[in-house]
Every structure is written in C-alpha cells, then in structure tokens.
Design a protein around this motif. Structure first.
Motif, PDB file in Angstrom:
ATOM      1  N   CYS A  43      -7.060  -2.525  -3.802  1.00 27.17           N
ATOM      2  CA  CYS A  43      -5.705  -2.903  -3.961  1.00 27.17           C
ATOM      3  C   CYS A  43      -5.174  -1.674  -5.241  1.00 27.17           C
ATOM      4  O   CYS A  43      -6.194  -1.993  -6.120  1.00 27.17           O
ATOM      5  N   THR A  44      -4.063  -1.408  -5.445  1.00 25.72           N
ATOM      6  CA  THR A  44      -4.177  -1.299  -6.951  1.00 25.72           C
ATOM      7  C   THR A  44      -3.948  -2.120  -7.926  1.00 25.72           C
ATOM      8  O   THR A  44      -3.223  -3.258  -7.509  1.00 25.72           O
ATOM      9  N   PRO A  45      -3.822  -1.450  -9.334  1.00 19.76           N
ATOM     10  CA  PRO A  45      -3.679  -3.141 -10.542  1.00 19.76           C
ATOM     11  C   PRO A  45      -2.495  -3.208 -10.103  1.00 19.76           C
ATOM     12  O   PRO A  45      -2.177  -4.489  -9.669  1.00 19.76           O
ATOM     13  N   THR A  46      -1.486  -2.934  -9.797  1.00 18.36           N
ATOM     14  CA  THR A  46       0.494  -3.578 -10.253  1.00 18.36           C
ATOM     15  C   THR A  46      -0.170  -4.657  -8.405  1.00 18.36           C
ATOM     16  O   THR A  46       0.514  -5.548  -8.304  1.00 18.36           O
ATOM     17  N   GLU A  47      -0.447  -3.998  -7.690  1.00 23.82           N
ATOM     18  CA  GLU A  47      -0.034  -4.993  -6.594  1.00 23.82           C
ATOM     19  C   GLU A  47      -0.539  -6.037  -6.488  1.00 23.82           C
ATOM     20  O   GLU A  47      -1.374  -7.396  -6.586  1.00 23.82           O
ATOM     21  N   TRP A  48      -2.278  -6.122  -7.185  1.00 21.62           N
ATOM     22  CA  TRP A  48      -2.897  -7.211  -8.005  1.00 21.62           C
ATOM     23  C   TRP A  48      -2.348  -8.471  -8.391  1.00 21.62           C
ATOM     24  O   TRP A  48      -2.046  -9.503  -8.656  1.00 21.62           O
ATOM     25  N   PHE A  91     -14.177  -1.752 -15.541  1.00 18.88           N
ATOM     26  CA  PHE A  91     -13.472  -2.253 -14.449  1.00 18.88           C
ATOM     27  C   PHE A  91     -13.034  -3.721 -15.328  1.00 18.88           C
ATOM     28  O   PHE A  91     -11.648  -3.809 -14.758  1.00 18.88           O
ATOM     29  N   GLU A  92     -13.759  -4.660 -15.786  1.00 17.51           N
ATOM     30  CA  GLU A  92     -13.032  -5.994 -16.189  1.00 17.51           C
ATOM     31  C   GLU A  92     -12.520  -5.376 -17.928  1.00 17.51           C
ATOM     32  O   GLU A  92     -11.630  -6.567 -17.717  1.00 17.51           O
ATOM     33  N   ALA A  93     -12.251  -5.002 -17.969  1.00 15.32           N
ATOM     34  CA  ALA A  93     -11.824  -4.191 -20.112  1.00 15.32           C
ATOM     35  C   ALA A  93     -10.209  -3.971 -18.935  1.00 15.32           C
ATOM     36  O   ALA A  93      -9.491  -4.668 -19.174  1.00 15.32           O
ATOM     37  N   ALA A  94     -10.531  -3.390 -18.196  1.00 18.27           N
ATOM     38  CA  ALA A  94      -8.929  -3.324 -17.265  1.00 18.27           C
ATOM     39  C   ALA A  94      -8.408  -4.248 -17.000  1.00 18.27           C
ATOM     40  O   ALA A  94      -7.477  -4.444 -16.655  1.00 18.27           O
ATOM     41  N   ARG A  95      -9.089  -4.861 -16.280  1.00 19.73           N
ATOM     42  CA  ARG A  95      -8.594  -6.340 -16.096  1.00 19.73           C
ATOM     43  C   ARG A  95      -8.510  -7.287 -16.805  1.00 19.73           C
ATOM     44  O   ARG A  95      -6.957  -8.040 -16.694  1.00 19.73           O
TER      45      ARG A  95
END
Length: 272
Positions: free
Chosen positions: A253-258, A210-214
């Motif tokens: 939330c979704t990635p785009t929402e964040w 998750f952190e890698a994706a962020r």
C-alpha cells in the motif's frame, strides 16, 4: 494498543527487547491488521483465541497459530484475530533471537511459526498469561520467561560482533560503506549478515529505512502535519516517489493508505 517501551523492561533485557506491549481491542470483534516489514523478530500472543496470519498477496499462505513468532521480513503480513482480541506483543532485536530464544534470527527470516515450536520452553506461556488478571502481572511473567531464556542461551550469543555489524549498517546507506567501517570486505559482511539475519546487508538497510519512514509518518500524523515528502527526505529516500514505490513493494500500500487505515487516527477510532 498500549505499548510499553523497552527501557521499562528489566535492565538485563534492554539490549534484546525492543518493545513490549499489551493490546486490548474488546471482545466480540474481528480485527485484521497489516504486519509491516520489520528488522525485528516479533512475538504475538493472543490471550484466549488463536491468530490467523497470512502473507499479503499470497493466496493460500494463511495459517492459524496459538502464538506467532515472525522473523525479519520484507513483505507485509495480514493478521486476523477473532473473539477475545486481547494479548501481548513484543519485538526482539536480532541479538534477542539468539540470546532469548536460542536460535539465530536467520532461522526465522521470512517465516512465521508457533511459539511452542520455536521455543518449547515457552509453550505454556499463552495459558499462563491468560491466567493473569492485569497487565503488570502479564509483563512480569513475560520478563521472567525471557530472563530464563537469557540465562540458558545468553552466553552463546556473540553480542559485540553482531551489535557492531548492525550499527554500521544502520549508520550508512551503502553496504560498502558499512564494510569499510567494520574493516572487512563487502563479501565477508554479506556472508556474516546472511548467516545471522537471513537477509542481505542491502535488505537489512531497506528495512531500517522503511522503519524510519514509518516512525516519521506516525510522528507527523500525531502532530497533525503529515508531509510524505519531508518524511522521505528525513528517512533517506531520494524523494517522495521513491518512498511511495518502496512502500508499495514492501507494504502492499502507499504511506497515505496505511495512515488512513492503520495510522494513529485510525487507532484512535478503535475500541480501547
């Protein structure tokens, strides 16, 4: 928010402090931020006003604390600070919890607590930080305080064993693969990780992914070339749908929402 990388902290603290940052969003505002799932222990110290923190999607879970310590968590938190929205924020590796605070990361996993309760020797740190007149002074004070903790607790930390375990879990996608790298059984690894971190090996790998994706989303947004599919592939997700499902489950939330509400572009719109 300005962030000071851990490589600018004292060399003695570098293995334990991941980030050390100052935030200043201006007086007279109310800021609500989403605390995303994390593989680190975070400490947030408002300069003057307390901080209200609650778990996303859990009505009645809110607490108001003078300084917040949050352990490893797989769900999102909501943080609200009113009045003077200025303070210090730092994150510690799981190694840092034991070496600097004197307790294993497992003691804090999935929980938030006041800094004074977690580390009584640091109870007056918020007031001492408020008396500082500049960020260099605040950073120096935090470092001195952490070094005092390191002198008190550092010798009791099994740095080599835990560091090797975390490295193996970070380099692999399956728990069995990590166990093979470490030369132990999956059962032994699971017991050791739960004892030290308070999460399972699989959950820790979820947090790392998750952190890698962020990080990938932030980098792509700053470059103006956001491709959730590309970030998903680079972060170890099966596809974009897999990444989106995981973000909904863990961040609410979704990635785009964040990215729209709290990503780099949104931060650039905030008062500095």
């Amino acid at each position: 928010m300005s962030i000071v990388p851990a490589d600018q902290t004292s060399a003695a603290l570098a293995p334990f402090v991941v980030t050390l940052g100052a935030y200043d969003l201006g007086p007279g505002t109310v800021e609500v931020h989403r605390g995303l799932p994390s593989s680190t222990v975070s400490i947030t110290i408002p300069e003057a006003d307390s901080l209200e923190i609650a778990w996303h999607g859990r009505p009645g879970s809110g607490r108001r604390l003078r300084a917040v310590v949050a352990g490893l968590h797989l769900g999102a938190a909501e943080l609200r600070q009113e009045g003077c929205t200025r303070g210090v924020w730092l994150t510690l590796s799981p190694l840092g919890a034991g070496a600097l605070l004197g307790l294993p990361a497992s003691a804090l996993a999935g929980h938030v607590a006041d800094l004074a309760d977690v580390a009584p020797a640091m109870a007056d740190l918020p007031e001492r930080l408020a008396a500082c007149s500049s960020w260099p002074q605040r950073r120096a004070l935090v470092e001195r305080t952490l070094l005092t903790g390191l002198a008190r607790y550092g010798e009791n930390t099994d740095r080599h064993g835990l560091r090797a375990t975390l490295a193996a879990l970070s380099r692999t996608t399956r728990v069995q693969e990590a166990a093979q790298l470490l030369g132990c059984s999956r059962r032994h690894l699971s017991t050791a990780v739960r004892t030290e971190l308070g999460v399972t090996p699989k959950e820790y790998q979820r947090l790392i992914r998750f952190e890698a994706a962020r990080g990938g989303l932030v980098a792509a947004a700053r470059a103006g070339q956001v491709s959730v599919a590309a970030v998903a592939a680079a972060s170890g997700f099966a596809d974009q749908a897999h990444l989106t499902r995981e973000w909904r489950a863990m961040a609410g939330c979704t990635p785009t929402e964040w990215l729209r509400t709290e990503g780099p572009a949104a931060r650039d719109r905030e008062p500095a």
